[in-house]
Design a protein around this motif. Structure first.
Motif, PDB file in Angstrom:
ATOM      1  N   ARG A   1       0.826  -1.216   0.000  1.00  0.00           N
ATOM      2  CA  ARG A   1       0.000   0.000   0.000  1.00  0.00           C
ATOM      3  C   ARG A   1       0.857   1.261   0.000  1.00  0.00           C
ATOM      4  O   ARG A   1       0.544   2.238  -0.704  1.00  0.00           O
ATOM      5  N   PHE A   2       1.927   1.267   0.790  1.00  0.00           N
ATOM      6  CA  PHE A   2       2.690   2.504   0.960  1.00  0.00           C
ATOM      7  C   PHE A   2       3.996   2.549   0.167  1.00  0.00           C
ATOM      8  O   PHE A   2       4.591   3.618   0.045  1.00  0.00           O
ATOM      9  N   LEU A   3       4.432   1.402  -0.380  1.00  0.00           N
ATOM     10  CA  LEU A   3       5.653   1.398  -1.183  1.00  0.00           C
ATOM     11  C   LEU A   3       5.454   0.691  -2.525  1.00  0.00           C
ATOM     12  O   LEU A   3       5.701   1.262  -3.569  1.00  0.00           O
ATOM     13  N   GLY A   4       5.024  -0.573  -2.487  1.00  0.00           N
ATOM     14  CA  GLY A   4       5.003  -1.383  -3.695  1.00  0.00           C
ATOM     15  C   GLY A   4       4.140  -0.827  -4.808  1.00  0.00           C
ATOM     16  O   GLY A   4       4.572  -0.745  -5.967  1.00  0.00           O
ATOM     17  N   ARG A   5       2.901  -0.431  -4.497  1.00  0.00           N
ATOM     18  CA  ARG A   5       2.010   0.076  -5.541  1.00  0.00           C
ATOM     19  C   ARG A   5       2.390   1.483  -5.978  1.00  0.00           C
ATOM     20  O   ARG A   5       2.194   1.865  -7.136  1.00  0.00           O
ATOM     21  N   ARG A   6       2.932   2.251  -5.058  1.00  0.00           N
ATOM     22  CA  ARG A   6       3.319   3.631  -5.378  1.00  0.00           C
ATOM     23  C   ARG A   6       4.609   3.675  -6.179  1.00  0.00           C
ATOM     24  O   ARG A   6       4.789   4.550  -7.042  1.00  0.00           O
ATOM     25  N   LEU A   7       5.517   2.728  -5.886  1.00  0.00           N
ATOM     26  CA  LEU A   7       6.809   2.666  -6.561  1.00  0.00           C
ATOM     27  C   LEU A   7       6.957   1.261  -7.152  1.00  0.00           C
ATOM     28  O   LEU A   7       7.466   0.354  -6.497  1.00  0.00           O
ATOM     29  N   PRO A   8       6.500   1.047  -8.394  1.00  0.00           N
ATOM     30  CA  PRO A   8       6.420  -0.304  -8.960  1.00  0.00           C
ATOM     31  C   PRO A   8       7.749  -1.059  -8.999  1.00  0.00           C
ATOM     32  O   PRO A   8       7.753  -2.286  -9.055  1.00  0.00           O
ATOM     33  N   GLY A   9       8.861  -0.358  -8.958  1.00  0.00           N
ATOM     34  CA  GLY A   9      10.147  -1.044  -8.996  1.00  0.00           C
ATOM     35  C   GLY A   9      10.559  -1.677  -7.685  1.00  0.00           C
ATOM     36  O   GLY A   9      11.526  -2.457  -7.634  1.00  0.00           O
ATOM     37  N   ARG A  10       9.856  -1.366  -6.599  1.00  0.00           N
ATOM     38  CA  ARG A  10      10.227  -1.891  -5.287  1.00  0.00           C
ATOM     39  C   ARG A  10       9.729  -3.322  -5.128  1.00  0.00           C
ATOM     40  O   ARG A  10       8.600  -3.656  -5.489  1.00  0.00           O
ATOM     41  N   ARG A  11      10.589  -4.176  -4.538  1.00  0.00           N
ATOM     42  CA  ARG A  11      10.241  -5.567  -4.287  1.00  0.00           C
ATOM     43  C   ARG A  11      10.625  -5.918  -2.865  1.00  0.00           C
ATOM     44  O   ARG A  11      11.586  -5.382  -2.308  1.00  0.00           O
ATOM     45  N   LEU A  12       9.885  -6.846  -2.279  1.00  0.00           N
ATOM     46  CA  LEU A  12      10.089  -7.216  -0.883  1.00  0.00           C
ATOM     47  C   LEU A  12      10.369  -8.703  -0.760  1.00  0.00           C
ATOM     48  O   LEU A  12       9.713  -9.528  -1.404  1.00  0.00           O
ATOM     49  N   ALA A  13      11.343  -9.044   0.089  1.00  0.00           N
ATOM     50  CA  ALA A  13      11.626 -10.433   0.450  1.00  0.00           C
ATOM     51  C   ALA A  13      11.551 -10.551   1.964  1.00  0.00           C
ATOM     52  O   ALA A  13      11.921  -9.629   2.695  1.00  0.00           O
ATOM     53  N   SER A  14      11.071 -11.691   2.436  1.00  0.00           N
ATOM     54  CA  SER A  14      10.919 -11.891   3.873  1.00  0.00           C
ATOM     55  C   SER A  14      11.236 -13.336   4.234  1.00  0.00           C
ATOM     56  O   SER A  14      11.123 -14.240   3.393  1.00  0.00           O
ATOM     57  N   MET A  15      11.600 -13.554   5.486  1.00  0.00           N
ATOM     58  CA  MET A  15      11.931 -14.894   5.945  1.00  0.00           C
ATOM     59  C   MET A  15      10.715 -15.550   6.587  1.00  0.00           C
ATOM     60  O   MET A  15       9.950 -14.908   7.304  1.00  0.00           O
ATOM     61  N   ALA A  16      10.533 -16.831   6.296  1.00  0.00           N
ATOM     62  CA  ALA A  16       9.525 -17.660   6.947  1.00  0.00           C
ATOM     63  C   ALA A  16      10.212 -18.918   7.443  1.00  0.00           C
ATOM     64  O   ALA A  16      11.124 -19.435   6.798  1.00  0.00           O
ATOM     65  N   SER A  17       9.801 -19.406   8.575  1.00  0.00           N
ATOM     66  CA  SER A  17      10.419 -20.578   9.178  1.00  0.00           C
ATOM     67  C   SER A  17      10.409 -21.764   8.211  1.00  0.00           C
ATOM     68  O   SER A  17       9.543 -21.889   7.339  1.00  0.00           O
ATOM     69  N   ALA A  18      11.381 -22.670   8.391  1.00  0.00           N
ATOM     70  CA  ALA A  18      11.434 -23.892   7.589  1.00  0.00           C
ATOM     71  C   ALA A  18      10.455 -24.952   8.079  1.00  0.00           C
ATOM     72  O   ALA A  18      10.366 -26.032   7.504  1.00  0.00           O
ATOM     73  N   SER A  19       9.697 -24.664   9.134  1.00  0.00           N
ATOM     74  CA  SER A  19       8.763 -25.619   9.723  1.00  0.00           C
ATOM     75  C   SER A  19       7.484 -25.716   8.904  1.00  0.00           C
ATOM     76  O   SER A  19       7.283 -25.004   7.923  1.00  0.00           O
ATOM     77  N   ARG A  20       6.573 -26.602   9.325  1.00  0.00           N
ATOM     78  CA  ARG A  20       5.269 -26.719   8.654  1.00  0.00           C
ATOM     79  C   ARG A  20       4.470 -25.428   8.777  1.00  0.00           C
ATOM     80  O   ARG A  20       3.806 -25.013   7.830  1.00  0.00           O
ATOM     81  N   ASP A  21       4.502 -24.811   9.960  1.00  0.00           N
ATOM     82  CA  ASP A  21       3.807 -23.526  10.111  1.00  0.00           C
ATOM     83  C   ASP A  21       4.431 -22.472   9.202  1.00  0.00           C
ATOM     84  O   ASP A  21       3.734 -21.615   8.645  1.00  0.00           O
TER      85      ASP A  21
END
Length: 228
Positions: free
Chosen positions: A74-94
């Protein structure tokens, strides 16, 4: 840096059929709630609302992660189309469920945690930062204690050169689960007040004691902007 115990390359758990259903349900809930929410951004240092905000590592508590991708878009990605986000998620089932939710929001998910596949995940995040991605972390995840920052996020900032940007939000309508992190489920037709805290620049030459000091500073700045 990750310890030997966390440096293996174990294969992350893939999402189960039930996990895929749960992820799509969570994504649909967050999307529906977002469409009915009144959004307010408080960003004194203009880390997100300037014309060209610098790339960063955004740190948000584990219990507030459900709306985090929507806030970024809402505040970065749609306003600045070149921006991309990566995030960490646990290796577990959850973590497989969380990773699927991230991908539904268009976020690149990296699987790992301090206890499993940590070094590999750190290397992947560093490479993505080199490719121009912003990064998002939950510094008290994946198992807590709640609101206690771990030094791993500081090591990530050291290796990438990206500043740490603390973010939290307060919802007027929500359901709080009885999980270790008191996970917050947003409800429709509420107000979401997002607060961006003071940015932390992390020197590249910190030792272990220095990383712990920065982790405490990040924790303090996150707590300053957190209202439950």
């Amino acid at each position: 840096p990750p310890t030997a115990r966390s440096s293996g390359s174990a294969t992350p758990h893939p999402p189960t059929v039930g996990g895929k259903v749960a992820a799509r349900t969570a994504w649909a809930l967050a999307t529906m709630v977002a469409s009915t929410t009144r959004w307010v951004l408080i960003d004194p240092e203009h880390s997100m609302d300037s014309a060209h905000p610098p790339r960063a590592i955004f740190a948000i508590w584990h219990n507030r992660q459900l709306l985090s991708p929507e806030i970024y878009q809402r505040f970065l990605g749609r306003r600045l189309p070149g921006r991309r986000l990566a995030s960490m998620a646990s290796a577990s089932r959850d973590g497989a469920i969380a990773a699927t939710v991230l991908e539904l929001f268009g976020v690149k998910a990296v699987r790992g945690s301090s206890s499993r596949r940590g070094a590999r995940a750190l290397a992947e995040l560093i490479e993505l930062a080199r490719q121009g991605f912003d990064l998002a972390v939950t510094p008290d995840g994946p198992r807590g204690p709640r609101y206690e920052v771990k030094p791993g996020v500081v090591a990530l900032a050291q290796h990438t050169g990206l500043p740490l940007v603390p973010i939290s939000y307060h919802l007027t309508r929500k359901q709080v689960l009885r999980s270790w992190d008191r996970f917050i489920v947003p409800l429709p037709f509420g107000r979401c007040e997002i607060t961006v805290g003071k940015v932390i620049q992390v020197p590249s030459d910190l030792d272990e004691a220095g990383r712990e000091a920065v982790a405490r500073e990040l924790q303090s700045r996150l707590l300053e902007i957190t209202r439950d």
